[in-house]
Design a protein around this motif. Sequence first.
Motif, PDB file in Angstrom:
ATOM      1  N   PRO A 381       0.817  -1.221   0.000  1.00  8.58           N
ATOM      2  CA  PRO A 381       0.000   0.000   0.000  1.00  8.58           C
ATOM      3  C   PRO A 381       0.844   1.262   0.000  1.00  8.58           C
ATOM      4  O   PRO A 381       0.493   2.256  -0.629  1.00  8.58           O
ATOM      5  N   GLU A 385       0.780   4.181  -2.688  1.00  8.71           N
ATOM      6  CA  GLU A 385       0.520   5.572  -2.333  1.00  8.71           C
ATOM      7  C   GLU A 385       1.547   6.500  -2.944  1.00  8.71           C
ATOM      8  O   GLU A 385       1.226   7.575  -3.442  1.00  8.71           O
ATOM      9  N   TYR A 422      -9.065  -1.814  -3.656  1.00  7.67           N
ATOM     10  CA  TYR A 422      -9.906  -0.639  -3.492  1.00  7.67           C
ATOM     11  C   TYR A 422      -9.279   0.599  -4.061  1.00  7.67           C
ATOM     12  O   TYR A 422      -9.956   1.470  -4.575  1.00  7.67           O
ATOM     13  N   GLU A 423      -7.936   0.694  -3.959  1.00 11.71           N
ATOM     14  CA  GLU A 423      -7.344   1.997  -4.250  1.00 11.71           C
ATOM     15  C   GLU A 423      -6.595   2.067  -5.555  1.00 11.71           C
ATOM     16  O   GLU A 423      -6.227   3.147  -5.979  1.00 11.71           O
TER      17      GLU A 423
END
Lengths: 507, 342
Positions: A381, A385, A422-423
């Motif tokens: 993650p 990011e 999700y991202e």
Amino acid sequence: MSQRHVVQVFEQYQKARMQFVQTVADLANRPQNIELLQNAGVMSLLCPLMLDVVPSIQHTAALALGRLADNSEDLAEAVVKEDILPQLAHSLASQNRFYKKAAAFVLRAVAKHSPELSQAVVACRGVDALVLCLEEFDPGVKEAAAWALGNIARHNAALSQSVVDAGAVPLLVLSLLEPEMALKRIAASTLSDISKHTPELAQTVVDTGAIAHLAQMILSPDTKLKRQVFAALTQISKHSVSLAEMVIEAEIFPAAMSCLRDPDEYVKKNVVTLMREVVKHTPELAQVIVNCGGLEAVIDYLGNCHGNVRLPGIMMLGYVAAHSESLAMAVIVSKGVPQLALCLSEESEDHIKAATVWSVGQIGHHTPEHAKAVATANLLPKILELYMNASSSEDLQTKSKKALKSVLQKCTYLPSLEPLLYEAPSNILKHVVCQFSKVLPHDSRARRLFVTSGGLKKVQEIEAEPGSPLQEYINAINGCFPEEIVRYYSPGYSEALLERLDDYQPA
Amino acid sequence: MAELLKIKREFEEFQKEYCCRNREAEENREKENQAATQIQSWFRGCKVRAYLSHLHKKAIIIQKIWRGFTARAHVRQMVKAAYFIMKMNFYEEMAVRIQRRWRGFFVRKHIHNFYARKKYMEGLVMKNELVRRELDQLEELQKRERDCLDMVKEHTAKVYQAQRLHHLLSTKQRGSPMRRMSLLNQQSRCPGVFNSPFRPAPHEMELLLRQVKYQAPTRLASRGKACLLGIPSSTSSSFPATLGSPLIKTSRTYSSRPILPPIGNKKQQGLSREAGEAWEQRLHCRELMLCLQTSYMHLEETQNQLRQLEPVRLRETGSTPYHLSHGSNSFPHPAHTGKSFR
């Protein structure tokens, strides 16, 4: 009587000259006076004093000139323009050792500013004169000459070549053996400046047997000497495999790691840079370093220091892991991945983050085991990011994307892949969904988890063009589940059910 | 007559009958012809049909036999093929088993040894631990050395201070010299700079001052700790201190200078020679004297010699510099500390 008067006049003049020169030399020590001195036209006054009859005035004038040129580039250029250099070079051969030290100081100060000025020093045969000084007995003279040669050789390969052609390298290697610490330091720093440009220059340095002498000085107690020695070994070993192998054959390695606990930051940094340059070339060299426990030492080093000096350590781990999967596993086993995760979160500079992300990618891309190790450290993650963050530099974004892709293609550890569903943007999402479609058909518990954690719902919500690979993966995933469940989780299902209720006639 | 009539009537009836019958026959000729045709055709048809059916049956028999024959041959062929395929499958499966075992063995033995790799990883972890511990120990040792050195430095600085401030030792002015003995006993209670009457015990500086013997300040930097006499060194460090007295900075720091041995019995060192022998040798054969610095102007003389050799040397950038600078190592360094340029 008149003779005494005449002599007195000359003595007064000499005293005045001496006083002038000494005061200028003292004033030149402070940088704020340089501007004022330059405006007062000190250069044109000092030049004739360098030709003075009295030797002490000569060398004090030279000293003053050197200090002035040291502090300001304009004055250095003025020195060159006034044509003092050929004269200095000439007198270097003949004068006493104080003058030689001062003249070498001037040459050093001039050469340090830019390649053009160094070229001017070379053109007036300064290099030959300095090499002659290297043969002197006085260690101070040798040190000044070596420092000047180092400043000349620092700028580019052509200047280094001219220094080497003048025969400086054997003399420098001999100065390494002298007992004076300062001379050793300067000789090591000059050798490192010479060998940093091209492999041929490094080979010339190695051919004179420099490596053995440098290796002996690794464990000396003097901090600055250690810095220079490691810098020199780094510059030698960075060019080619054979040079790196020669450096390793000098058996510095288990011993050099003790220097990784030195209190001085730059010694540690130079040792780690040396390890990085050696490890870069072949897997065998990397294996040598790993076998003597180098990974542990570097990981401890990363833990203890902060900021820019971490960069060589991070890159070293990346290079080790890049060669083969067993070396990457060795990095993982030595707990490299949590440390890299710490670095990623603590550092704020983009280039360090880019290097960390690259290293993580190199570690994780070999097999699913490696990818799992990377994923369990919660790195995916974070890298995502960084990739999505608009304020990251382009280099950082490219590297994050590559690392993410390469790790994702091997990652089968599903709990860590789910947050990414999700991202992630669509180009990354494609790989995530692909991994799910590979794992889910075979593992029933994973399917259950997938449904209960809401992953199936999310997959249904993904819009993909029919016929694209993403759609194929989605279909493959949907094929692993019974149709009712898929329909249940498809978006808009509750509305469809309600519509059916509207049309329904009770029997 | 009756018979004739009867015969005539019969003849007429016969003729009528004959005519009638002819007429009937003529009328029925068509019909009967057709009927006969039909019967004949039907009969012929039967004949042909019987013949055809006979042919059919025979053809069927022949075809039946032929098809049986072909099918049996075909089946035999199929059985052979199936048998062959079964055999091949069996062989293949056995071959797969052999290859599987072999490949596993080969890879494990020659290419990649899983257990060796596992052991290697475990060994690596242990080695890492070992290295970390050793490095920790080394670091500890080095830190202790450094602390030691620092303490020694501090101590010598203090001792030097004490030497310079020797005049601040607290004494009490007493008139008669015969009472000087009792001075020592009462010194602890004499008021002084470092010995204030309000303190319970004298200041450490005071104690140092008492211990230190006064030395006239020397110009040269004292290179070894052994030069400072009469100091109780609680931290006896085995490393030679690479410091001079703190007020005189040296531009060169020497690494591990050995402490000079005490001046004991003069043992003959090296070759035993008479006193003037070396001097005579020097007078007679100068070239053999490589290591003796005997003349004050030796440095300048050698430089002149070098300058004479200069044009030769400038042409060859070769081996002579080695020889010369090797010789320079044996020259002791001049005691005069030059001005530093830094």
